[in-house]
Motif scaffolding. Structure first.
Motif, mmCIF file in Angstrom:
data_model
loop_
_atom_site.group_PDB
_atom_site.id
_atom_site.type_symbol
_atom_site.label_atom_id
_atom_site.label_comp_id
_atom_site.label_asym_id
_atom_site.label_seq_id
_atom_site.Cartn_x
_atom_site.Cartn_y
_atom_site.Cartn_z
ATOM 1 N N ARG A 1 -11.941 12.560 -1.763
ATOM 2 C CA ARG A 1 -12.884 13.073 -1.776
ATOM 3 C C ARG A 1 -13.211 11.893 -3.073
ATOM 4 N NH1 ARG A 1 -10.630 16.969 -3.519
ATOM 5 N NH2 ARG A 1 -11.184 18.220 -5.136
ATOM 6 N N ASP B 1 -19.609 7.792 5.041
ATOM 7 C CA ASP B 1 -18.961 7.230 4.428
ATOM 8 C C ASP B 1 -19.326 5.769 4.744
ATOM 9 O OD1 ASP B 1 -17.494 9.783 3.708
ATOM 10 O OD2 ASP B 1 -16.019 9.368 4.703
ATOM 11 N N LYS C 1 -14.978 5.875 -1.021
ATOM 12 C CA LYS C 1 -15.242 6.007 0.172
ATOM 13 C C LYS C 1 -15.133 4.780 1.214
ATOM 14 C CE LYS C 1 -17.204 10.074 -0.438
ATOM 15 N NZ LYS C 1 -16.511 10.722 -0.172
ATOM 16 N N CYS D 1 -20.120 12.951 8.875
ATOM 17 C CA CYS D 1 -19.051 11.974 8.016
ATOM 18 C C CYS D 1 -19.181 10.687 8.289
ATOM 19 C CB CYS D 1 -17.949 13.059 7.549
ATOM 20 S SG CYS D 1 -18.425 14.345 7.776
ATOM 21 N N SER E 1 -12.042 6.648 2.744
ATOM 22 C CA SER E 1 -11.802 7.885 4.166
ATOM 23 C C SER E 1 -12.714 7.198 5.237
ATOM 24 C CB SER E 1 -12.964 8.623 3.372
ATOM 25 O OG SER E 1 -12.429 9.394 2.134
ATOM 26 N N ARG F 1 -9.670 13.458 4.507
ATOM 27 C CA ARG F 1 -10.800 13.265 3.281
ATOM 28 C C ARG F 1 -11.025 13.691 2.492
ATOM 29 N NH1 ARG F 1 -16.433 14.068 4.711
ATOM 30 N NH2 ARG F 1 -17.585 12.076 3.990
ATOM 31 N N PHE F 2 -10.613 15.030 3.046
ATOM 32 C CA PHE F 2 -11.572 16.183 1.371
ATOM 33 C C PHE F 2 -10.578 15.529 -0.048
ATOM 34 C CE2 PHE F 2 -10.431 19.821 -0.806
ATOM 35 C CZ PHE F 2 -11.912 20.339 -1.863
#
Length: 641
Positions: free
Chosen positions: A33, A241, A37, A237, A40, A29-30
């Motif tokens: 980034r 997202d 989204k 998170c 993600s 996910r990083f």
């Protein structure tokens, strides 16, 4: 170990696996980034799947190949350690007799067993306390959610219907969706018409994507895994997202021209951001600062970005949803492992005899020979051999031992759960599933043990002395078939016609049995037959008073359907229709004939005079006999005592 402890240990084990998967997803996910989204958002599905299901597909690409210790079995080892601290199991030394060995276990080793048990109780108590804390935490979170939901419902009880499922309410400061089966959109009063358009578009996209369902599922998983801090990080998170991907959908719909106005709306809603985070049936605006920054920086993605993101999602799914690839040890490591095992337990150079088996069945420490991971005990006897071909076509493995008593041959069958299938079915690797003793002459058998209810038989003398000849005790009206012109008679006595049934099949010169695989029972390719279940199992037959109400014939390659119930002068009866596979998947892989008859169908009538009485079975091939004919002959069955 109690069932509660086992389940809690399984939970801890899965927590370790989930923690590894969350860390991997957070890393990916990083790396993604700067991409939309919505990609993600899909990553969190991988974590959800790993939380909900156990994946036992081995792969060289599995993330768990990089761990020196297999995290998927660590807690099973912990369970074994707890068990071993409560049970001292010492196999017989070379040349020792069964009687001497059992006496030794209750004598000199008694003090050590007591000491080990005492120390084991500390571990047991700790596990129970931790398990109770876990349950208390789940209950607290669930109650908190229910309280928050009720409070939110009270806030919107005076909401006014705007149109369709959209309501306006002056008691709220931020728009949100509330409900699961009939979700409704709630917005504050006095929103500008243009602002209302894209805010409602945001909420509508939540509904279109079924986010109200997925957020509830995520929250339930958070409740279950609440003791894992990484799960909390993953949940927050995931929610972020979820919201940002909806923001992106609004921008793609209305264009970048609304960025400033949309960001201003998010800022004005920020005062209610904590209002709905822990109410999974409500979707409010959350984490406004990060969302505003994301909206202002958002750009329509290039095609290459979608390709990169999809490849990354597929890669992380393959690595996280597969298990560690087990490799066969080389000769040197195998020798070292075997030597280590022999050092930990005394040499296994001894023979299992019927006398020793009888003493084991009667002994108080019988459970210590069948508890979790005790297949090694049985495998240690030099005359017990593993049937490796059996496991190729079965979920369980099998060890066999040929014994003799009174001139009659017997076979001991020990079924266990191997590593490859145990985890898939929530079993402990190498634990015993069941143990049977079978008469080699007439197929008569008894179950000595099942892991569902423990030891079954405590005195096997009656079994070792009883005899059966089913062809002399059961009779019925003469069977005829309109499809066959020859004479139908009973053939020779055959063992194990069905699982647990023994008897005689029907024989007719005109009947040509179909081709079948090696593992097919005679009952799945013969013309028919009659037999007896000598030891009716409680799980196999149920009664309503004296009346037989249901029957279950266990098997991996068959299906059953109840057709009718009936009465005769002597029996309560049930008629079923069965479909049997004539070939296993392995059998079919070995043949290239595409025209094979792969299954067969039978009418099967069960007859019983009541609970505790033997159960008799009449089965007829449905290609040659009708349902009515089967009922007629089943009602004619008589028993000569």
């Amino acid at each position: 170990m109690s069932v509660f402890q086992e389940k809690f240990i399984d939970f801890l084990q899965n927590n370790m696996v989930v923690a590894v998967v969350i860390l991997a997803v957070l890393v990916v996910r990083f790396l993604l980034r700067k991409l939309p989204k919505k990609y993600s958002y899909f990553l969190w599905c991988i974590i959800g799947l790993r939380m909900l299901f156990q994946f036992n597909i081995q792969s060289v690409f599995s993330l768990f190949n990089f761990f020196p210790i297999d995290v998927t079995s660590t807690t099973n080892q912990a369970a074994a350690a707890i068990n071993s601290s409560n049970e001292m199991v010492t196999p017989p030394a070379t040349g020792s007799t069964g009687a001497g060995w059992i006496a030794g276990n209750t004598g000199a080793s008694g003090l050590n067993t007591a000491n080990m048990s005492a120390s084991g109780n500390v571990t047991d108590s700790t596990m129970i306390i931790l398990g109770l804390i876990w349950i208390a935490g789940m209950a607290a979170l669930l109650l908190y959610h229910m309280r928050s939901y009720i409070h939110l419902k009270k806030q919107v009880r005076n909401a006014v219907l705007l149109r369709n499922n959209i309501y306006e309410c002056d008691a709220i400061t931020t728009p949100f969706i509330l409900g699961f089966l009939s979700p409704k959109i709630y917005i504050p009063f006095r929103l500008e018409e243009e602002e209302q358009r894209y805010i409602l578009a945001h909420e509508a996209y939540h509904l279109k994507r079924k986010d109200h369902f997925f957020k509830l599922l995520a929250f339930l998983l958070l409740i279950i895994y609440w003791i894992n801090p990484l799960v909390w990080i993953a949940y927050f998170c995931f929610v972020r997202d979820q919201e940002m991907s909806c923001d992106e959908a609004v921008l793609l719909t209305f264009g970048n021209g609304i960025k400033q106005a949309y960001s201003t709306s998010l800022l004005s809603f920020a005062t209610g951001k904590r209002q709905h985070m822990f109410v999974p049936l409500a979707f409010g605006e959350s984490d406004a600062a990060k969302r505003i920054k994301h909206v202002l920086n958002f750009k329509k993605p290039h095609t290459w970005a979608a390709v990169v993101a999809i490849l990354a999602i597929v890669a992380i799914a393959v690595t996280c949803l597969t298990s560690r690839k087990e490799t066969a040890p080389d000769a040197n490591s195998k020798i070292a492992t075997e030597s280590s095992e022999i050092e930990q337990s005394e040499p296994a150079d001894h023979t299992l005899t019927m006398e020793l088996l009888q003493q084991l069945v009667r002994a108080d420490d019988w459970k210590s020979k069948v508890s979790d991971g005790k297949i090694d005990y049985w495998a240690a006897f030099d005359n017990v051999t593993e049937d490796k071909e059996f496991h190729e076509d079965s979920l369980t493995g099998l060890y066999r031992c040929r014994l003799s008593h009174g001139g009659i041959p017997y076979e001991l069958q020990v079924y266990y759960w191997p590593e490859s299938t145990a985890r898939q079915y929530d079993e402990v690797p190498d634990c015993i599933d069941s143990i049977f003793l079978c008469n080699g002459n007439n197929g008569d058998s008894i179950r000595l043990y099942t892991n569902e209810s423990g030891p079954i038989v405590t005195d096997i003398d009656e079994f070792l002395t009883r005899t059966y000849d089913i062809t002399k005790s059961i009779s019925f009206d003469e069977i005829r078939s309109t499809e066959l012109s020859g004479t139908i008679t009973l053939g020779d006595y055959t063992t194990d016609l069905f699982n647990g049934f023994s008897g005689s099949p029907l024989v007719c010169d005109q009947y040509q049995e179909p081709q079948h695989g090696d593992s097919a029972s005679p009952a799945s390719y013969s013309l028919g037959g009659i037999g007896e279940w000598k030891e009716p199992e409680e799980w196999a037959f149920t009664y309503n008073g004296e009346e037989l109400s249901s029957a279950t014939l266990w098997g991996n390659h068959m299906s059953q359907e109840e057709i009718a119930s009936f009465r005769s002068d002597s029996f309560y009866g049930l008629l079923y229709q069965y479909d049997f596979d004539l070939y296993t998947a392995a059998d079919l892989d070995e043949t290239s004939d595409s025209n094979l008859q792969t299954n067969s169908q039978y009418w099967v009538a069960y007859l019983s005079a009541g609970p505790g009485e033997p159960v008799y079975v009449l089965y007829l091939n449905s290609d040659y006999f009708t349902r009515e004919e089967t009922l007629q002959w089943a009602k004619s069955v008589t028993i000569t005592l």
